[in-house]
Motif scaffolding. Structure first.
Motif, PDB file in Angstrom:
ATOM      1  N   ASN A 370     -10.172   4.186  -7.202  1.00 43.76           N
ATOM      2  CA  ASN A 370      -9.965   2.814  -7.531  1.00 43.76           C
ATOM      3  C   ASN A 370      -9.574   1.939  -6.282  1.00 43.76           C
ATOM      4  OD1 ASN A 370     -10.568   3.203 -10.301  1.00 43.76           O
ATOM      5  ND2 ASN A 370      -8.506   3.207 -11.189  1.00 43.76           N
ATOM      6  N   ALA A 371      -8.799   2.305  -5.468  1.00 54.47           N
ATOM      7  CA  ALA A 371      -8.447   1.730  -4.515  1.00 54.47           C
ATOM      8  C   ALA A 371      -9.440   1.431  -3.556  1.00 54.47           C
ATOM      9  CB  ALA A 371      -7.209   2.455  -3.675  1.00 54.47           C
ATOM     10  N   ILE A 399      -5.538  -7.356  -9.253  1.00 53.94           N
ATOM     11  CA  ILE A 399      -5.916  -7.431 -10.821  1.00 53.94           C
ATOM     12  C   ILE A 399      -5.312  -8.589 -11.317  1.00 53.94           C
ATOM     13  CG2 ILE A 399      -5.931  -6.247 -13.008  1.00 53.94           C
ATOM     14  CD1 ILE A 399      -5.088  -3.477 -11.057  1.00 53.94           C
ATOM     15  N   ASP A 415     -13.951  -6.173 -14.619  1.00 55.00           N
ATOM     16  CA  ASP A 415     -15.237  -7.014 -14.151  1.00 55.00           C
ATOM     17  C   ASP A 415     -16.378  -5.705 -14.484  1.00 55.00           C
ATOM     18  OD1 ASP A 415     -17.656  -8.047 -13.400  1.00 55.00           O
ATOM     19  OD2 ASP A 415     -17.080  -8.860 -11.568  1.00 55.00           O
ATOM     20  N   ILE A 425     -16.590   3.684 -15.077  1.00 53.25           N
ATOM     21  CA  ILE A 425     -16.793   3.634 -16.364  1.00 53.25           C
ATOM     22  C   ILE A 425     -15.567   3.516 -17.224  1.00 53.25           C
ATOM     23  CG2 ILE A 425     -18.718   5.421 -16.564  1.00 53.25           C
ATOM     24  CD1 ILE A 425     -16.746   7.556 -16.603  1.00 53.25           C
ATOM     25  N   GLY A 426     -14.464   3.209 -16.645  1.00 50.51           N
ATOM     26  CA  GLY A 426     -13.297   2.628 -17.497  1.00 50.51           C
ATOM     27  C   GLY A 426     -12.305   3.609 -18.012  1.00 50.51           C
ATOM     28  N   GLY A 428     -10.797   6.107 -16.027  1.00 45.09           N
ATOM     29  CA  GLY A 428      -9.997   6.678 -14.620  1.00 45.09           C
ATOM     30  C   GLY A 428      -8.371   6.454 -15.190  1.00 45.09           C
ATOM     31  N   LEU A 429      -8.160   5.187 -15.181  1.00 47.12           N
ATOM     32  CA  LEU A 429      -6.684   4.759 -15.628  1.00 47.12           C
ATOM     33  C   LEU A 429      -6.247   5.531 -16.733  1.00 47.12           C
ATOM     34  CD1 LEU A 429      -6.182   1.516 -14.005  1.00 47.12           C
ATOM     35  CD2 LEU A 429      -5.429   3.668 -13.302  1.00 47.12           C
ATOM     36  N   ALA A 430      -7.115   5.604 -17.902  1.00 50.62           N
ATOM     37  CA  ALA A 430      -6.613   6.192 -19.257  1.00 50.62           C
ATOM     38  C   ALA A 430      -6.362   7.564 -19.181  1.00 50.62           C
ATOM     39  CB  ALA A 430      -7.908   5.987 -20.443  1.00 50.62           C
ATOM     40  N   THR A 453      -2.817  -4.023  -4.673  1.00 53.85           N
ATOM     41  CA  THR A 453      -2.594  -3.340  -5.945  1.00 53.85           C
ATOM     42  C   THR A 453      -1.606  -1.987  -5.613  1.00 53.85           C
ATOM     43  OG1 THR A 453      -4.481  -4.192  -6.964  1.00 53.85           O
ATOM     44  CG2 THR A 453      -3.233  -2.064  -7.901  1.00 53.85           C
ATOM     45  N   ILE A 455      -0.044   1.200  -7.684  1.00 52.31           N
ATOM     46  CA  ILE A 455      -0.058   1.801  -8.882  1.00 52.31           C
ATOM     47  C   ILE A 455       0.907   3.321  -8.570  1.00 52.31           C
ATOM     48  CG2 ILE A 455      -1.295   3.103 -10.828  1.00 52.31           C
ATOM     49  CD1 ILE A 455      -3.499   1.406 -10.425  1.00 52.31           C
TER      50      ILE A 455
HETATM   51  P1  ADP Z   1     -13.373   2.674 -13.445  1.00 53.09           P
HETATM   52  O1  ADP Z   1     -13.795   3.897 -14.042  1.00 53.09           O
HETATM   53  O2  ADP Z   1     -13.890   1.502 -13.909  1.00 53.09           O
HETATM   54  O3  ADP Z   1     -12.511   2.567 -12.233  1.00 53.09           O
HETATM   55  P2  ADP Z   1     -10.204   2.648 -14.397  1.00 53.09           P
HETATM   56  O4  ADP Z   1      -9.937   2.950 -15.952  1.00 53.09           O
HETATM   57  O5  ADP Z   1     -10.081   3.648 -13.303  1.00 53.09           O
HETATM   58  O6  ADP Z   1     -11.846   2.429 -14.842  1.00 53.09           O
HETATM   59  O7  ADP Z   1      -9.890   1.067 -13.943  1.00 53.09           O
HETATM   60  C1  ADP Z   1     -10.059   0.267 -15.113  1.00 53.09           C
HETATM   61  C2  ADP Z   1     -10.236  -1.156 -14.119  1.00 53.09           C
HETATM   62  O8  ADP Z   1      -9.121  -1.593 -13.558  1.00 53.09           O
HETATM   63  C3  ADP Z   1     -11.316  -1.022 -13.252  1.00 53.09           C
HETATM   64  O9  ADP Z   1     -12.625  -1.547 -13.950  1.00 53.09           O
HETATM   65  C4  ADP Z   1     -10.809  -2.241 -12.296  1.00 53.09           C
HETATM   66  O10 ADP Z   1     -11.155  -3.383 -12.687  1.00 53.09           O
HETATM   67  C5  ADP Z   1      -9.139  -2.329 -12.429  1.00 53.09           C
HETATM   68  N1  ADP Z   1      -8.545  -1.577 -11.216  1.00 53.09           N
HETATM   69  C6  ADP Z   1      -8.094  -0.170 -11.434  1.00 53.09           C
HETATM   70  N2  ADP Z   1      -7.542   0.108 -10.096  1.00 53.09           N
HETATM   71  C7  ADP Z   1      -7.711  -0.987  -9.479  1.00 53.09           C
HETATM   72  C8  ADP Z   1      -7.145  -1.419  -8.132  1.00 53.09           C
HETATM   73  N3  ADP Z   1      -6.671  -0.640  -7.291  1.00 53.09           N
HETATM   74  N4  ADP Z   1      -7.527  -2.753  -7.604  1.00 53.09           N
HETATM   75  C9  ADP Z   1      -8.048  -3.676  -8.392  1.00 53.09           C
HETATM   76  N5  ADP Z   1      -8.585  -3.287  -9.641  1.00 53.09           N
HETATM   77  C10 ADP Z   1      -8.356  -2.130 -10.192  1.00 53.09           C
END
Ligand code: ADP
Length: 473
Positions: A370-371, A399, A415, A425-426, A428-430, A453, A455
């Motif tokens: 993500n970074a 963000i 976005d 695919i949205g 990763g963070l879940a 950011t 995390i």
């Molecule tokens: P993806 O598979 O889209 O990366 P994530 O669940 O990992 O899905 O992340 C969800 C959303 O959070 C991403 O679409 C992105 O917009 C935002 N995001 C996650 N990490 C960062 C970051 N380090 N900097 C900016 N936006 C981030």
């Protein structure tokens, strides 16, 4: 029958039995005492009268006179020293009878003796008659039987009065006891009724209901424990509802996410099958199909990880050095970072942590990916392990603050079109959030637009990860 009725009946029966036995025994003893006292008094009286008569006859009996004279003397002596309750027999024959009773009508009398006065109590016409006799002899003149005949019905009447009085008191006490016991038991057991009522409401789905604990006795304790149980049930039901809601949302989002690549694949394959297009166009269509299939593969891979993590038995904790973990992640990400002309800077100031190494690796890879997506060429990405946290920090696009609470939801992308372009695919963070929870921790997200950011994965059960601190469960 209701519990309060059963308890009341038992208590009433116990009280009745106790008072009945006690009252009956006291009455019986009193009656016996009265009768024996009366008899003993009369025995004293008969003995002394017999003695006086004996002396009188011995000293003053007329000698040499006929039977009539003797009889008159005896009757006179009997009247003088005995009174109207006595009869006197001489050698078994009636010599005098001052009583109103007929000797013949008195039935068989006991054999009188010279020793203690004997007695018998006879019942005639509803009367209790005491017949008591004693023998005495007087200077060879023969054997005398002095017999006392006395109506002692009064004593029995008194006893009967006492029995009635006892029964009356008994009935009164019973009525009072029944009322009091019923009232007290009902009052004492009222919380149980409330408990039953509340339990019924809870079983019908009203999980907020609680019992009001008013007493400090056993019933109060049951009510207290019941409320604790209800709290737990309510919490669990809420959690279940939450999980079910999240699953529903996840399934909806998944269906939606599957639909987009499927539509593209069907569209491009239809074009390939039915439309005449140039070689160049065919190649581009196949590339689209290939890219969408890869996306579907990624999607199914992440979905499987996320679903797999709900099965806690799959998780394997081990004490693992954080430095080792960072080394593994660096090896995995080295080329990816280099490809984007970025630098990965790892700093570790902690010891070992109980962790599932594969899951922690996956968490850090997701955060670093993500970074990378958020950063530009030449940027640096820091991974810092210090105290009880591991932080991934970038200096990328950041963000928007209102999006921060939502980005850990499955399929949420800030976005969508831009994220898709870079393979997002949205999920990763879940995944990261779930991994953090499995390690008894949470994610902490700080971000500023166009500033970057950071995390952090925070291990909540540890103060510091230097290997000597509090253990994780
Ligand atoms: P993806 O598979 O889209 O990366 P994530 O669940 O990992 O899905 O992340 C969800 C959303 O959070 C991403 O679409 C992105 O917009 C935002 N995001 C996650 N990490 C960062 C970051 N380090 N900097 C900016 N936006 C981030």
């Amino acid at each position: 029958m209701k519990l309060w009725k059963k308890l009341s009946m038992l208590a009433v029966l116990a009280i009745l039995a106790a008072t009945g036995i006690f009252g009956g025994t006291v009455l019986y003893q009193t009656a016996n005492y009265n009768i024996s006292q009366t008899i003993s008094n009369y025995q004293g009286q008969v003995t002394s009268t017999a003695y006086v008569l004996e002396q009188e006859i011995r000293n003053n009996a007329p000698q040499g006179f006929g039977d009539e004279t003797n009889k008159s003397f005896l009757q006179y002596t009997l009247r003088k020293h005995g009174g109207t309750d006595y009869m006197l027999f001489r050698n078994g024959k009636l010599a005098g009878n001052l009583t109103n009773y007929d000797v013949a009508g008195q039935g068989t009398m006991p054999e009188w003796t010279m020793k203690q006065a004997k007695y018998v109590i006879q019942r005639t016409d509803g009367h209790h008659i005491l017949i008591m006799g004693k023998q005495f002899a007087s200077s060879g003149e023969g054997i005398y039987d002095l017999v006392l005949v006395r109506d002692i019905s009064q004593i029995y009447d008194d006893i009967q009065d006492q029995v009635w009085m006892l029964l009356l008191v008994y009935a009164g006490v019973t009525a009072l006891a029944i009322n009091m016991i019923f009232w007290v038991t009902k009052r004492l057991l009222r919380p149980l009724n409330e408990l039953q009522w509340t339990a019924t409401l809870i079983s019908e789905g009203d999980f907020r209901r609680r019992v009001q604990v008013r007493t400090n006795d056993e019933v109060g304790k049951v009510a207290e424990v019941f409320n604790q149980m209800a709290d737990r049930v309510e919490r669990q039901v809420e959690e279940l509802e939450e999980v079910s809601e999240r699953r529903k949302q996840l399934l909806g989002s998944l269906t939606h996410e599957l639909k987009t690549p499927m539509t593209s694949i069907i569209g491009y394959s239809d074009t390939l099958l039915h439309v005449k297009i140039s070689k160049e166009q065919q190649k581009r269509a196949l590339e689209y199909i290939n890219a969408e299939c890869k996306r579907l593969e990624r999607l199914s891979g992440k979905m499987m990880s996320l679903v797999g993590m709900y099965d806690n038995e799959m998780i394997h904790f081990e004490e693992y050095p954080v430095q080792e973990l960072l080394n593994r992640v660096e090896a995995l990400e080295r080329y990816h970072v280099a490809e984007h002309k970025m630098q990965l800077v790892m700093t570790c100031a902690v010891g070992t942590v109980p962790m599932d190494v594969d899951l922690m690796e996956s968490l850090l890879v997701n955060l670093i990916d993500n970074a990378i997506k958020a950063s530009g060429e030449g940027d640096t990405i820091d991974v810092l392990a210090v105290n009880n946290r591991i932080t991934v920090r970038d200096w990328g696009k950041g963000i928007p603050p209102e999006e921060i609470p939502k980005i850990t939801e499955a399929f949420y992308m800030v976005d969508k079109s831009r994220s898709r372009k870079v393979g997002g695919i949205g999920l990763g963070l879940a995944l990261c959030k779930k991994i953090a929870e499995l390690h008894y921790g949470h994610l902490e997200i700080e971000s500023r637009l166009d500033a970057g950011t950071s995390i952090s994965m925070v291990f909540d059960r540890m103060k510091n990860m230097d290997g000597s601190q509090e253990e994780m469960g």
